[in-house]
Design a protein around this motif. Structure first.
Motif, mmCIF file in Angstrom:
data_model
loop_
_atom_site.group_PDB
_atom_site.id
_atom_site.type_symbol
_atom_site.label_atom_id
_atom_site.label_comp_id
_atom_site.label_asym_id
_atom_site.label_seq_id
_atom_site.Cartn_x
_atom_site.Cartn_y
_atom_site.Cartn_z
ATOM 1 N N ILE A 58 -17.127 -1.735 -0.684
ATOM 2 C CA ILE A 58 -16.378 -2.727 0.089
ATOM 3 C C ILE A 58 -15.350 -2.022 0.979
ATOM 4 C CG2 ILE A 58 -14.784 -4.693 -0.057
ATOM 5 C CD1 ILE A 58 -16.298 -5.476 -2.657
ATOM 6 N N GLU A 59 -14.734 -0.964 0.463
ATOM 7 C CA GLU A 59 -13.808 -0.170 1.279
ATOM 8 C C GLU A 59 -14.539 0.408 2.494
ATOM 9 O OE1 GLU A 59 -10.725 3.583 0.759
ATOM 10 O OE2 GLU A 59 -12.469 3.452 -0.555
ATOM 11 N N LYS A 60 -15.767 0.860 2.286
ATOM 12 C CA LYS A 60 -16.562 1.409 3.390
ATOM 13 C C LYS A 60 -16.890 0.323 4.409
ATOM 14 C CE LYS A 60 -20.548 4.282 4.334
ATOM 15 N NZ LYS A 60 -21.705 4.972 3.800
ATOM 16 N N LEU A 61 -17.180 -0.905 3.932
ATOM 17 C CA LEU A 61 -17.402 -2.025 4.847
ATOM 18 C C LEU A 61 -16.191 -2.240 5.745
ATOM 19 C CD1 LEU A 61 -19.122 -4.858 2.756
ATOM 20 C CD2 LEU A 61 -20.099 -3.591 4.646
ATOM 21 N N LEU A 62 -15.006 -2.124 5.175
ATOM 22 C CA LEU A 62 -13.770 -2.307 5.943
ATOM 23 C C LEU A 62 -13.638 -1.288 7.060
ATOM 24 C CD1 LEU A 62 -11.184 -3.101 3.164
ATOM 25 C CD2 LEU A 62 -11.690 -4.521 5.131
ATOM 26 N N MET A 69 -14.081 -6.143 9.192
ATOM 27 C CA MET A 69 -12.802 -5.840 9.853
ATOM 28 C C MET A 69 -12.138 -7.127 10.328
ATOM 29 S SD MET A 69 -13.757 -2.617 12.224
ATOM 30 C CE MET A 69 -14.655 -1.229 11.605
ATOM 31 N N TRP A 70 -12.932 -8.056 10.855
ATOM 32 C CA TRP A 70 -12.394 -9.329 11.328
ATOM 33 C C TRP A 70 -11.797 -10.126 10.172
ATOM 34 C CZ3 TRP A 70 -14.334 -14.398 10.445
ATOM 35 C CH2 TRP A 70 -13.719 -15.387 11.214
ATOM 36 N N LEU A 71 -12.520 -10.195 9.048
ATOM 37 C CA LEU A 71 -12.014 -10.924 7.885
ATOM 38 C C LEU A 71 -10.729 -10.304 7.347
ATOM 39 C CD1 LEU A 71 -15.261 -11.725 5.891
ATOM 40 C CD2 LEU A 71 -13.674 -13.369 6.886
#
Length: 128
Positions: A58-62, A69-71
Motif C-alpha cells: 500500500i505504501e508503494k501504491l502511494l 495519490m489522489w485519495l
C-alpha cells in the motif's frame, strides 16, 4: 485524471459519508500530529480493492499509483503507520463498519450478492 466511475471515487464517497466523531473516538490525542483517519481508511480500502494487502504494498501504491495519490491528497504515509492504523486503531471499527459498507454498495448497485462464494477450507501442514 480519475474517471467518474473509478473505484477510487466510490471509496472516497463511502468514507466521506462516515462522521468524523466515529473515527476520532479511536484517537486519545497527544503526541505527533496524525494523518486524518479518513485518508488512512481510504488507503487501506483502496489497497484491498487492488488486491494489495500488505502495508508495504500500500505504501508503494502511494508512491506510484495516481488514484492512490489522489485519495491520500498527495500525503506519503509509511508502512508502519498504515500497519498501526489497520491493526490497532481501527480494527474494531472496520469490523463493525464492514456490513454497513457492503449494504451501501449493494444499495448503490456497485455490487450484487447474486454470486457469493465463501471458502472456509483449512489445510494442515505436516512439517516438523
Amino acid at each position: 485524471m480519475i474517471p467518474a466511475h473509478h473505484v477510487a471515487r466510490v471509496i472516497d464517497e463511502m468514507i466521506e459519508a462516515i462522521p468524523d466523531d466515529q473515527l476520532f473516538v479511536h484517537y486519545t490525542g497527544g503526541g505527533r500530529r496524525a494523518y486524518h483517519p479518513k485518508m488512512m481508511l481510504k488507503m487501506i480500502l483502496y489497497g484491498y480493492s487492488q488486491k494489495v494487502y500488505s502495508c508495504r504494498g500500500i505504501e508503494k501504491l502511494l508512491q506510484e499509483n495516481i488514484p492512490a495519490m489522489w485519495l491520500a491528497a498527495m500525503k506519503q504515509s509509511d508502512f508502519r503507520t498504515l500497519n498501526d492504523f489497520r491493526g490497532q486503531r481501527m480494527k474494531a471499527f472496520m469490523d463493525e463498519r464492514f456490513e454497513t459498507m457492503i449494504r451501501k454498495l449493494i444499495a448503490d448497485n456497485y455490487i450484487t450478492m447474486e454470486h457469493y462464494f465463501l471458502d472456509g477450507t483449512k489445510i494442515e501442514a505436516h512439517a516438523n
